[in-house]
Motif scaffolding. Structure first.
Motif, mmCIF file in Angstrom:
data_model
loop_
_atom_site.group_PDB
_atom_site.id
_atom_site.type_symbol
_atom_site.label_atom_id
_atom_site.label_comp_id
_atom_site.label_asym_id
_atom_site.label_seq_id
_atom_site.Cartn_x
_atom_site.Cartn_y
_atom_site.Cartn_z
ATOM 1 N N GLY A 45 0.790 -1.222 0.000
ATOM 2 C CA GLY A 45 0.000 0.000 0.000
ATOM 3 C C GLY A 45 0.824 1.274 0.000
ATOM 4 N N GLU A 46 2.149 1.146 -0.167
ATOM 5 C CA GLU A 46 3.033 2.310 -0.181
ATOM 6 C C GLU A 46 3.135 2.870 -1.595
ATOM 7 N N LYS A 47 3.133 4.198 -1.685
ATOM 8 C CA LYS A 47 3.305 4.841 -2.985
ATOM 9 C C LYS A 47 4.790 4.859 -3.325
ATOM 10 N N ILE A 48 5.129 4.320 -4.485
ATOM 11 C CA ILE A 48 6.510 4.243 -4.955
ATOM 12 C C ILE A 48 6.636 5.094 -6.215
ATOM 13 N N THR A 49 7.680 5.912 -6.280
ATOM 14 C CA THR A 49 7.977 6.691 -7.476
ATOM 15 C C THR A 49 9.264 6.171 -8.083
ATOM 16 N N ASP A 50 9.180 5.761 -9.343
ATOM 17 C CA ASP A 50 10.339 5.265 -10.080
ATOM 18 C C ASP A 50 10.800 6.360 -11.030
ATOM 19 N N THR A 51 12.043 6.817 -10.867
ATOM 20 C CA THR A 51 12.601 7.870 -11.715
ATOM 21 C C THR A 51 13.606 7.259 -12.683
ATOM 22 N N GLN A 52 13.449 7.563 -13.962
ATOM 23 C CA GLN A 52 14.386 7.138 -15.002
ATOM 24 C C GLN A 52 15.055 8.384 -15.571
ATOM 25 N N TRP A 53 16.376 8.302 -15.793
ATOM 26 C CA TRP A 53 17.138 9.416 -16.352
ATOM 27 C C TRP A 53 17.474 9.121 -17.807
ATOM 28 N N HIS A 54 17.343 10.143 -18.651
ATOM 29 C CA HIS A 54 17.560 10.002 -20.091
ATOM 30 C C HIS A 54 18.558 11.058 -20.563
ATOM 31 N N ASN A 55 19.560 10.634 -21.323
ATOM 32 C CA ASN A 55 20.524 11.550 -21.936
ATOM 33 C C ASN A 55 19.934 12.066 -23.238
ATOM 34 N N VAL A 56 19.980 13.386 -23.422
ATOM 35 C CA VAL A 56 19.382 14.009 -24.595
ATOM 36 C C VAL A 56 20.403 14.957 -25.222
ATOM 37 N N ILE A 57 20.452 14.966 -26.555
ATOM 38 C CA ILE A 57 21.254 15.957 -27.275
ATOM 39 C C ILE A 57 20.369 16.620 -28.325
ATOM 40 N N ALA A 58 20.690 17.856 -28.652
ATOM 41 C CA ALA A 58 19.967 18.588 -29.689
ATOM 42 C C ALA A 58 20.970 19.412 -30.481
ATOM 43 N N LYS A 81 14.873 10.561 -31.682
ATOM 44 C CA LYS A 81 15.184 9.159 -31.960
ATOM 45 C C LYS A 81 16.313 8.692 -31.058
ATOM 46 N N LEU A 82 16.365 7.400 -30.808
ATOM 47 C CA LEU A 82 17.419 6.805 -29.997
ATOM 48 C C LEU A 82 18.658 6.564 -30.835
ATOM 49 N N GLU A 99 21.580 7.772 -26.287
ATOM 50 C CA GLU A 99 21.080 9.139 -26.186
ATOM 51 C C GLU A 99 19.832 9.287 -27.041
ATOM 52 N N ILE A 100 19.061 10.287 -26.718
ATOM 53 C CA ILE A 100 17.939 10.681 -27.557
ATOM 54 C C ILE A 100 18.371 11.922 -28.317
ATOM 55 N N VAL A 101 18.306 11.866 -29.633
ATOM 56 C CA VAL A 101 18.586 13.038 -30.461
ATOM 57 C C VAL A 101 17.264 13.763 -30.635
ATOM 58 N N CYS A 102 17.144 14.892 -29.974
ATOM 59 C CA CYS A 102 15.908 15.671 -29.940
ATOM 60 C C CYS A 102 15.770 16.494 -31.209
ATOM 61 N N ASN A 103 14.630 16.340 -31.885
ATOM 62 C CA ASN A 103 14.394 17.189 -33.053
ATOM 63 C C ASN A 103 13.201 18.119 -32.838
ATOM 64 N N GLU A 104 12.485 17.920 -31.725
ATOM 65 C CA GLU A 104 11.370 18.798 -31.399
ATOM 66 C C GLU A 104 11.272 18.941 -29.892
ATOM 67 N N LEU A 105 11.044 20.150 -29.423
ATOM 68 C CA LEU A 105 10.991 20.439 -27.999
ATOM 69 C C LEU A 105 9.802 21.348 -27.710
ATOM 70 N N LEU A 106 9.078 21.015 -26.644
ATOM 71 C CA LEU A 106 7.963 21.840 -26.196
ATOM 72 C C LEU A 106 8.168 22.151 -24.733
ATOM 73 N N MET A 107 8.189 23.439 -24.381
ATOM 74 C CA MET A 107 8.376 23.831 -22.986
ATOM 75 C C MET A 107 7.021 23.805 -22.286
#
Length: 110
Positions: A45-58, A81-82, A99-107
């Motif tokens: 019954g405990e709330k668990i938060t799983d955080t994943q880190w991703h390397n990104v380049i643009a 794309k990966l 890495e993820i090669v970012c071609n579109e970004l939304l703030m």
């Protein structure tokens, strides 16, 4: 269906301010990490938060927008794309990075 091949979409928060590099070729490169969080309740019954880190380049125009408007903690949506590559570290060991090669970004957010 080709537009679905190797396509990544993530919403997350920047872990650090982006690292901006202006290369000799005249191109601009932005490197940063984003954290994505997933929450669930375990069998106790405990709330668990799983955080994943991703390397990104643009590159190019996207990198310049990142340099001007994006900083640590900001929430962003990215699409790209990966890619995987390897390099030799200072001790001569072969290292691999995805890495993820970012071609579109939304703030997002405030």
């Amino acid at each position: 269906m080709n537009t679905l091949r190797n396509r990544v979409q993530l919403i997350g928060n920047l872990g650090n301010d982006p690292e901006i590099m202006n290369l000799e070729s005249g191109k601009t490169l932005a490197k940063f990490t984003i954290a994505t969080n997933e929450s669930y309740t375990n069998n106790k019954g405990e709330k668990i938060t799983d955080t994943q880190w991703h390397n990104v380049i643009a590159w190019g125009h996207t990198a310049k927008i990142i340099e001007k408007y994006v900083s640590k903690g900001k929430e962003v949506a990215i699409e790209g794309k990966l890619t995987s590559r390897s390099y030799d570290d200072k001790e001569g060991n072969k290292r691999y990075i995805t890495e993820i090669v970012c071609n579109e970004l939304l703030m997002l957010g405030k």
